[in-house]
Scaffold this motif. Structure first.
Motif, mmCIF file in Angstrom:
data_model
loop_
_atom_site.group_PDB
_atom_site.id
_atom_site.type_symbol
_atom_site.label_atom_id
_atom_site.label_comp_id
_atom_site.label_asym_id
_atom_site.label_seq_id
_atom_site.Cartn_x
_atom_site.Cartn_y
_atom_site.Cartn_z
ATOM 1 N N ALA A 340 0.818 -1.218 0.000
ATOM 2 C CA ALA A 340 0.000 0.000 0.000
ATOM 3 C C ALA A 340 0.850 1.265 0.000
ATOM 4 N N SER A 341 2.049 1.183 0.586
ATOM 5 C CA SER A 341 2.919 2.363 0.677
ATOM 6 C C SER A 341 3.752 2.589 -0.581
ATOM 7 N N PHE A 342 3.743 1.627 -1.519
ATOM 8 C CA PHE A 342 4.563 1.738 -2.722
ATOM 9 C C PHE A 342 4.213 2.971 -3.555
ATOM 10 N N ASN A 343 2.922 3.303 -3.614
ATOM 11 C CA ASN A 343 2.500 4.408 -4.479
ATOM 12 C C ASN A 343 3.038 5.760 -4.018
ATOM 13 N N ARG A 344 3.341 5.886 -2.741
ATOM 14 C CA ARG A 344 3.825 7.167 -2.230
ATOM 15 C C ARG A 344 5.273 7.098 -1.759
ATOM 16 N N SER A 345 5.978 6.063 -2.182
ATOM 17 C CA SER A 345 7.367 5.886 -1.747
ATOM 18 C C SER A 345 8.316 6.045 -2.923
ATOM 19 N N ALA A 346 9.444 6.709 -2.660
ATOM 20 C CA ALA A 346 10.474 6.866 -3.689
ATOM 21 C C ALA A 346 11.526 5.762 -3.599
ATOM 22 N N GLY A 347 11.588 5.062 -2.478
ATOM 23 C CA GLY A 347 12.572 3.991 -2.289
ATOM 24 C C GLY A 347 11.898 2.650 -2.122
ATOM 25 N N ARG A 348 11.316 2.138 -3.209
ATOM 26 C CA ARG A 348 10.534 0.899 -3.132
ATOM 27 C C ARG A 348 11.422 -0.300 -2.780
ATOM 28 N N ARG A 349 12.648 -0.313 -3.288
ATOM 29 C CA ARG A 349 13.526 -1.440 -2.976
ATOM 30 C C ARG A 349 13.837 -1.465 -1.476
ATOM 31 N N MET A 350 14.114 -0.285 -0.906
ATOM 32 C CA MET A 350 14.413 -0.222 0.519
ATOM 33 C C MET A 350 13.198 -0.660 1.346
ATOM 34 N N ASP A 351 12.004 -0.235 0.919
ATOM 35 C CA ASP A 351 10.788 -0.629 1.628
ATOM 36 C C ASP A 351 10.607 -2.146 1.585
#
Length: 538
Positions: A340-351
């Motif tokens: 759910a947080s992917f759409n508002r995250s710039a660091g998807r790999r880190m997440d």
């Protein structure tokens, strides 16, 4: 040489009896045709690939067939052949996605008033009708409300909630359900036999699961696998051919998380990432696998027929033995939050990497879900016999004496040395030890961090005596592990910060302090937790 025709087109149902998994719909339509009690407008709803358009075309043939057979079209007369070939100008199929304007509907309305030239009824099949604009719906409403006798509308949609209530109230509605995996697999085996495709049962089940209730998708997948594979089509070849071999790694990744092997889990994640695996797709597959495991936990008998197919059945069954229900709920919640947080995250790999670490290390979180996950895992391991908990040793009854709440009971021993006088104790908040455990745990690494759990089964307990914090250890292993200066410094620093004064942490080995041979009771006190620590470090 004739052009190749896709399987889903070649094996499109030609009669109501050919339609799979929609008996309630087809039986009602056949009865209406036989009795002559037809509506002027039908609305077919349901997910993609469930037979809406196929039934619409069969209905268009059946109402115009010169020699109907029990409600089914004969498919031999002039009218049936003209409709099948697309040469009948009185039966029109309109895609509302590309003809959704009011002008398109006005043209349709103007043409609809003319009587058919080739067949008895003029039929308009409007696919994806929910795509029409509001003005187009309003233009369509009048003719649907008061149609000529020769006119029949068949509307189809996958999104019923977007169709205005004024249209719904003027149509007979038929709901098409998702086709079961058994029906899809049976149809795939029939088509494979007709096409001389060697399709084994395992591959048919995998294709049926991947079709997700859509017969058209299942046939398209079979077509793709059969054209790219020589010899028998097996489940492994299906995964390889469809380019989803990485999904089989999903079970391996979850297995590493279940074993709390962070290094292997991150290494596999990095390998998949380097190979171009989409992070969103990977977490979606992980979420589907966790859902499968929850289904297996709650419905073990019917579970295999409800699986999504992102991992082999054998792998699902093996993972089902390792992970508890509480762990699955925690993991699924964590994966869902990350996606759910992917759409508002710039660091998807880190997440995604942080998500993997937290899946492997439930002790990093002290929230209710994490604690429940660890407790349910321990319960499952004890029930299955993977952890043997020693029964407390029998002791002679003795006269009850008031116990000091801050001190574990010392077994009766005539040879035990007299207790030495302790410094005066200073009052601390009731929550001091629980909060301190959380502070210290976040700073230490395993195995030391594993001892700091605020539960009765913990092998250590903190007792504040003056400005000294005694970490009383119920066994020598805990005392030796925690007696390192760097660990004591962390405990002292965190305790001082909590109490706003200088506090020095010291280790007290209760087994050596009492010198008693009857320490079995205290040893049992910490054995369950020691077993957990050993399993975690294997």
């Amino acid at each position: 040489m004739s052009a190749y025709q896709a399987l889903y087109r070649k094996y499109r149902p030609q009669t109501f009896d050919d339609v799979s998994g929609q008996l309630a719909v087809t039986q009602t339509l056949k009865t209406q045709i036989v009795s002559g009690k037809l509506s002027h407008a039908y609305l077919f709803t349901g997910s993609r690939g469930t037979g809406k358009t196929s039934c619409a075309k069969i209905l268009a043939k059946a109402v115009n067939c010169l020699h109907p057979e029990g409600g089914n079209p004969c498919n031999r007369c002039e009218a049936c052949r003209a409709i099948d070939s697309g040469s009948c100008m009185d039966v029109l199929e309109i895609d509302a996605a590309s003809n959704n304007g009011v002008d398109n509907v006005r043209d349709l309305r103007d043409e609809a008033v003319y009587t058919p030239s080739q067949v008895r009824k003029r039929v308009y099949i409007v696919d994806e009708v929910h795509m029409l604009s509001l003005s187009a719906f309003n233009a369509l409403l009048k003719i649907i409300e008061e149609p000529p006798e020769h006119l029949l509308f068949i509307l189809a949609t996958t999104e019923l909630h977007k169709v205005p209530a004024t249209i719904l109230s003027r149509c007979q509605r038929f709901s098409f359900r998702r086709i079961s995996q058994e029906d899809i697999a049976a149809r795939l085996q029939y088509v494979a036999y007709q096409e001389s495709i060697d399709l084994d049962d395992g591959a048919a089940r995998v294709l049926a699961r991947l079709a997700d209730g859509a017969m058209r998708d299942g046939l398209s997948l079979l077509d793709q696998c059969a054209s790219a594979t020589t010899g028998e089509v097996t489940a492994e070849k299906v995964y390889e051919c469809l380019g989803i071999a990485g999904e089989q790694k999903c079970g391996t990744l979850l297995s590493y998380c279940a074993q709390q092997d962070t290094a292997k889990a991150l290494s596999l994640f990095n390998q998949l990432y380097s190979q171009g695996k989409d992070l969103g797709a990977l977490l979606d597959e992980l979420e589907s696998l966790l859902r499968d495991l929850l289904v297996m936990k709650t419905a073990p008998q019917a579970g295999l027929t409800m699986l999504s197919g992102v991992a082999p059945d054998s792998e699902v069954l093996e993972l089902n033995k390792i992970l508890s229900t509480g762990e699955l709920v925690r993991m699924m919640g964590l994966v869902q939050e990350t996606v759910a947080s992917f759409n508002r995250s710039a660091g998807r790999r880190m997440d995604a990497e942080l998500c993997i670490v937290e899946l492997c290390r439930p002790e990093l979180s002290l929230d209710a879900k994490a604690m429940n996950a660890r407790l349910t895992r321990l319960e499952d391991q004890i029930k299955s016999g993977r952890i043997a908990v020693a029964a407390p040793s029998k002791q002679q009854p003795r006269q009850e004496e008031p116990e000091d709440e801050d001190r574990p009971p010392i077994p009766d021993d005539e040879d035990a040395p007299p207790a030495q006088e302790e410094p005066p104790r200073l009052e601390a908040p009731d929550s001091f030890w629980v909060e301190l455990v959380g502070d210290v745990r976040s700073e230490l690494k395993p195995p030391a961090s594993g001892f700091f759990v605020a539960t009765p089964a913990s092998p250590i307990r903190g007792v504040l005596a003056g400005d000294r914090l005694e970490i009383r250890c119920a066994n020598s292993f805990a005392a030796e592990t925690l007696s390192k200066p760097e660990i004591l410094d962390v405990i002292s620093l965190k305790a001082s910060a909590r109490l706003q004064r200088t506090v020095t942490a010291v280790i007290v080995d209760i087994t050596k302090k009492t010198g008693s041979p009857k320490m079995e009771q205290l040893m049992n006190f910490g054995r369950a937790h020691q077993d957990i620590v050993k399993i975690r470090n294997q």
